[in-house]
Enzyme design. Structure first.
Site, mmCIF file in Angstrom:
data_model
loop_
_atom_site.group_PDB
_atom_site.id
_atom_site.type_symbol
_atom_site.label_atom_id
_atom_site.label_comp_id
_atom_site.label_asym_id
_atom_site.label_seq_id
_atom_site.Cartn_x
_atom_site.Cartn_y
_atom_site.Cartn_z
ATOM 1 N N ASP A 157 -0.505 -5.536 9.601
ATOM 2 C CA ASP A 157 -1.461 -4.377 9.187
ATOM 3 C C ASP A 157 -2.831 -5.245 8.677
ATOM 4 O O ASP A 157 -2.607 -5.940 7.887
ATOM 5 C CB ASP A 157 -0.840 -3.517 7.963
ATOM 6 C CG ASP A 157 -1.932 -2.546 7.576
ATOM 7 O OD1 ASP A 157 -3.134 -2.425 8.095
ATOM 8 O OD2 ASP A 157 -1.428 -1.722 6.640
ATOM 9 N N LYS A 192 -13.675 -1.445 6.651
ATOM 10 C CA LYS A 192 -14.188 -2.221 5.522
ATOM 11 C C LYS A 192 -15.146 -3.065 6.155
ATOM 12 O O LYS A 192 -16.030 -3.259 5.405
ATOM 13 C CB LYS A 192 -13.014 -2.732 4.804
ATOM 14 C CG LYS A 192 -11.531 -2.376 4.511
ATOM 15 C CD LYS A 192 -11.442 -0.912 3.596
ATOM 16 C CE LYS A 192 -10.036 -0.320 3.479
ATOM 17 N NZ LYS A 192 -9.998 0.390 2.473
ATOM 18 N N TRP A 237 0.764 -1.078 0.052
ATOM 19 C CA TRP A 237 0.123 -0.096 0.043
ATOM 20 C C TRP A 237 0.806 1.278 -0.196
ATOM 21 O O TRP A 237 1.851 1.259 0.907
ATOM 22 C CB TRP A 237 -0.736 -0.021 1.342
ATOM 23 C CG TRP A 237 -1.839 0.987 1.434
ATOM 24 C CD1 TRP A 237 -2.928 1.499 0.595
ATOM 25 C CD2 TRP A 237 -2.128 1.915 2.544
ATOM 26 N NE1 TRP A 237 -3.599 2.331 0.892
ATOM 27 C CE2 TRP A 237 -3.065 2.745 2.354
ATOM 28 C CE3 TRP A 237 -1.314 2.029 3.714
ATOM 29 C CZ2 TRP A 237 -3.670 3.632 3.439
ATOM 30 C CZ3 TRP A 237 -1.815 2.776 4.708
ATOM 31 C CH2 TRP A 237 -2.802 3.724 4.568
HETATM 32 C C1 LMR Z 1 -7.093 1.631 -0.307
HETATM 33 O O1 LMR Z 1 -5.952 0.890 -0.255
HETATM 34 O O2 LMR Z 1 -7.327 1.776 -1.346
HETATM 35 C C2 LMR Z 1 -7.713 1.695 0.908
HETATM 36 O O3 LMR Z 1 -6.930 1.222 2.033
HETATM 37 C C3 LMR Z 1 -7.946 3.226 1.227
HETATM 38 C C4 LMR Z 1 -6.677 4.073 1.273
HETATM 39 O O4 LMR Z 1 -6.742 4.809 2.517
HETATM 40 O O5 LMR Z 1 -6.172 4.234 0.630
#
Ligand code: LMR
Length: 394
Positions: free
Chosen positions: A207, A242, A126
């Protein structure tokens, strides 16, 4: 002073939502941000959540501040989610503004206790992990995770990367529904990961933002529980955005587990100091909703049914996407999507294809090619797959 500043780049995920909102095309499709949508393309408020909110409206007696770590009952609910039993370990939990808030608090806390550590993130991860831990002052390095050719977990590569980590380093592990690849380790692989974490004396930071959206509430916690049982100290950053659909209520948590209640108490007192200076104490509403639902048998049963429906719809969309692409004559094998979990998959679409989908078809996908299957519906599947087939054909 402000005149010296240049425009900062748009966020790769939330910036896409802004562009999507500005797009006047009524047929636009958002497969970007990790937000669930139902069959009608709406991010619904769960019925269990509405019922809990009505109860809270009737029974809430004050709007006075919560304690710095939030309501103790919320902390117990979080730990029961994580470990199966709130009292399983010496541990303490603070309610944070979302999972992102938990990670930011973790960054500052860990920098204080181990400033020379390197933070290791999966390759890919992420994108905000890099920013959060970079801003906390850490060097952030990548460990091998994804095999792009085979679209699988490169587990040997991951273990090799872990061998290069030094004692005290922090390894960020996606507990389930890996974001962005959708590929999780198996139980046996989690056991090996836990063993190496132990041998190398690493600090695992789990996480955990998608519990219940992969295989099931307990199944999705398996990796976390394996690591928690194997190591003395662990940090968990979790979120109910979520699985309760509480995105804008900002309902997250940071949980510290240690070898004894004394160690936990001392560590947690330092965490509280950090929180006091960052945002003082958390917003109450979302945490109260989760606590109300989990402590009421009928609400809880209804909520569990609602999460199961979300999980099931996403699995159906994965299947339908793969099937519909075939009917459009796409030869590339997309069946890997069906063995992945949660909202995300790496589609394998390249940045040019992603750009064409957006500019020509108003289909929004993260630049890395990550797609959110929860943005697909029976209704948008045909035009979506027609467009994907067109860009794949070049
Ligand atoms: C995502 O990866 O789309 C979600 O976790 C929302 C975000 O805050 O990025």
């Amino acid at each position: 002073m402000f005149e010296k500043l240049e425009m900062a780049p748009a966020d790769p995920i939330l910036g896409l939502t802004e562009a999507f909102n500005d797009d006047p095309n009524p047929a636009k499709v958002n497969l970007g941000v990790g937000v669930y949508k139902d069959e009608t393309g709406v991010t619904p408020i769960m019925n269990s959540v509405r019922r809990a909110e009505r109860m809270l409206l009737e029974t809430e007696t004050t709007k006075s501040y919560l304690p710095i770590p939030g309501a103790p009952a919320y902390g117990e609910v979080v730990r029961a989610f994580l470990f199966g039993d709130a009292g399983a370990y010496p541990a303490a939990t603070a309610h944070t503004p979302g999972g992102t808030g938990a990670l930011r608090v973790a960054g500052q806390f860990l920098k204080k206790i181990n400033p020379d550590a390197t933070v290791w993130v999966s390759d890919p991860t992420w994108p905000n992990h890099n920013g959060i831990f970079g801003d906390a002052g850490f060097t952030v390095e990548k460990y091998t995770y994804y095999n792009a050719q085979q679209r699988t977990l490169d587990f040997d590569g991951m273990l090799t990367s872990m061998q290069a980590m030094k004692a005290g380093d922090i390894i960020i592990l996606h507990a389930c529904c890996h974001n962005p690849s959708g590929i999780d380790p198996t139980v046996e692989q989690w056991e090996q990961i836990a063993q190496v974490v132990n041998e190398k004396n690493l600090l695992p930071l789990m996480d955990f933002a998608y519990q219940g959206l992969g295989r099931g509430l307990d199944e999705d916690a398996e990796g976390l529980r394996i690591v928690a049982a194997a190591v003395e100290e662990i940090v968990v950053c979790s979120s109910f955005s979520k699985n309760f659909g509480l995105y804008k209520e900002r309902v997250g948590a940071i949980t510290l587990k240690a070898g004894s209640a004394e160690v936990v108490n001392a560590a947690f007192s330092n965490l509280k100091t950090i929180i006091r200076r960052l945002y003082s104490n958390p917003p109450a509403h979302g945490g109260a909703i989760v606590t109300t639902i989990m402590n009421d048998a009928s609400l809880r049963a209804e909520w569990e049914g609602e999460v199961a429906l979300i999980r099931c719809r996403m699995a159906q969309m994965r299947e339908l996407f793969v099937k519909t692409l075939k009917t459009k004559g796409v030869e590339r094998d997309f069946s890997f999507l069906m063995s992945q979990y949660g909202m995300f998959s790496f589609s394998g679409l390249n940045p040019d294809q992603v750009k064409t989908l957006r500019q020509k078809h108003s289909i929004y996908i993260v630049g890395s090619g990550r797609i959110n299957v929860a943005g697909m519906t029976q209704h948008n599947m045909e035009p979506l797959c027609t467009a994907v087939a067109e860009v794949l054909a070049g």
